[in-house]
Scaffold this active site. Sequence first.
Site, mmCIF file in Angstrom:
data_model
loop_
_atom_site.group_PDB
_atom_site.id
_atom_site.type_symbol
_atom_site.label_atom_id
_atom_site.label_comp_id
_atom_site.label_asym_id
_atom_site.label_seq_id
_atom_site.Cartn_x
_atom_site.Cartn_y
_atom_site.Cartn_z
ATOM 1 N N HIS A 156 0.835 -1.227 0.000
ATOM 2 C CA HIS A 156 0.000 0.000 0.000
ATOM 3 C C HIS A 156 0.862 1.266 0.000
ATOM 4 O O HIS A 156 0.424 2.300 0.497
ATOM 5 C CB HIS A 156 -0.945 0.038 1.201
ATOM 6 C CG HIS A 156 -1.668 -1.248 1.437
ATOM 7 N ND1 HIS A 156 -2.866 -1.557 0.825
ATOM 8 C CD2 HIS A 156 -1.351 -2.318 2.204
ATOM 9 C CE1 HIS A 156 -3.257 -2.766 1.205
ATOM 10 N NE2 HIS A 156 -2.350 -3.255 2.041
ATOM 11 N N SER A 277 14.626 22.241 -15.736
ATOM 12 C CA SER A 277 13.422 23.039 -15.924
ATOM 13 C C SER A 277 13.811 24.352 -16.581
ATOM 14 O O SER A 277 14.899 24.878 -16.359
ATOM 15 C CB SER A 277 12.773 23.304 -14.565
ATOM 16 O OG SER A 277 11.966 24.460 -14.639
ATOM 17 N N LYS A 283 15.847 22.342 -10.433
ATOM 18 C CA LYS A 283 15.202 21.081 -10.807
ATOM 19 C C LYS A 283 16.097 20.134 -11.592
ATOM 20 O O LYS A 283 16.899 20.542 -12.420
ATOM 21 C CB LYS A 283 13.973 21.368 -11.672
ATOM 22 C CG LYS A 283 12.891 22.073 -10.910
ATOM 23 C CD LYS A 283 12.017 21.109 -10.170
ATOM 24 C CE LYS A 283 10.770 20.900 -10.989
ATOM 25 N NZ LYS A 283 9.877 19.956 -10.397
ATOM 26 N N GLU A 290 9.509 9.067 -16.675
ATOM 27 C CA GLU A 290 8.130 9.508 -16.918
ATOM 28 C C GLU A 290 7.693 9.189 -18.347
ATOM 29 O O GLU A 290 6.553 8.799 -18.594
ATOM 30 C CB GLU A 290 8.008 11.009 -16.640
ATOM 31 C CG GLU A 290 8.087 11.332 -15.155
ATOM 32 C CD GLU A 290 8.176 12.836 -14.871
ATOM 33 O OE1 GLU A 290 7.993 13.650 -15.790
ATOM 34 O OE2 GLU A 290 8.452 13.170 -13.701
#
Length: 472
Positions: A156, A277, A283, A290
Amino acid sequence: MAQLWGGRFTKETDQLVYRFNASIAFDQKFLKQDIEGSMAHVGMLGRQGILTQEEAGSLIRELKRILAEVEAGTLEISDQYEDIHSFVEAVLIERLGDTGKKLHTGRSRNDQVALDMRMYIRMEVAQTDDLLKELLETVLTIMKEHTDTIMPGFTHLQKAQPVTLAHHMGAYFEMFKRDRQRMRDIYERMNYCPLGSGALAGTTYPLDREDTARALGFYGPSLNSMDGVSDRDYVIEFLSALSTIMMHLSRFSEEIIIWNTNEYQFVEIDDSYSTGSSIMPQKKNPDIAELVRGKTGRVYGALLSMLTTMKGIPLAYNKDMQEDKELTFDAVDTAKGCLALFNGMLATVRFHKERMRKSAALGFTNATDAADYLVNHGVPFRDAHGLIGRLVLYCIEKNCAIDDLTLEELKAVSPVFEEDLFEAVSMEACVNKRLTVGAPGKEAMERVIAIEEKYLEEAVFPGTDWEERLFL
Ligand code: ARG
């Protein structure tokens, strides 16, 4: 526009119809397979006396030349032809005259395209297997290095029990191993040659289908000509297996993304596999992971499209089947790209062992082992579960781990606790007591690693010698 079938027609095809119908924009991808299939066909026609040896010889020579010229960039595949089959035939006719016109004797584009697609997918199945093997090697390297690297195992997405990084990686090893087995299964089932099925009902020429099947590296000829021209099961199986690979890569990517967050910091993705970024200077984003996760949908989409395309097609060939190509090519290219990039990312990722260990130690991942301690000292399990639950609550208030408590505090909950509790619930003990096959304990893990190593050495993809055999 140049087409093979003008004879029966009195009008030119409408330009839009022509473009809608044409497949040359994408079926040129299997020019090599088309030429190899034609070479085997023509060679057999020569041996069977259907063509003279001379005709067969000059057709084969010219077919080889066409492939070489296209590959060298001196012959351009023109989109004025309907498909790659028409293009090759037209060039042969232009160069060899009447002999060129004999290429298609005893053959239909239906068995031709069925053959080309099968040979193309067969090659892709083998290449996918190679990429999976490379990924497995990377995973195994990490496993070998990290049998002592303790980390929390989750259920979980909540910390559950301590495991090791080797154990966590081992789960993916099993997944990708099954993916390889699927490649092999597909190959074994699909490796039968449809050439000679004709349009749907075979041909009246005395073709030797065993001969062409063998020349092209198939196990044998397909046994029903209607099925031969209209079977695309293997495409569906391949897309399904690719979808499963993508699902595995996507789960793995999701974990890398989570582990790479500021909150977790279990891993750091290498600069070469990260992106920045445009506005936020701090970043470093996990774009590759992704994208792999994101591209999964595309591959699933191809599977669903193909299943839907095939579901209403009466026997035998129907033009709907031309739709098998673009989406399959895209799905394969996508999945292969993802496998290669994911492998590169994984091979260069840095694991922060200390962060992982601390996270395991601070997450009550040893609560089960603390309960087991009580059980081993005669407390019934259900009572032990309740007592440790109370202990955890107490620790949450104090913001500490179970083994940070003093013996006095422990004894206040149960007099059964003794000094040896601390050793019993240490992260190392929790992991290394788990020694059943498949468990994270170091000894159990090392036995599995030896099995996986042997598997990687021994499991080879069945005979891809068709690659060398053609062009003899
Ligand atoms: N471009 C076609 C395909 O991809 C080739 C087969 C054409 N056959 C036919 N009967 N029109 O399926």
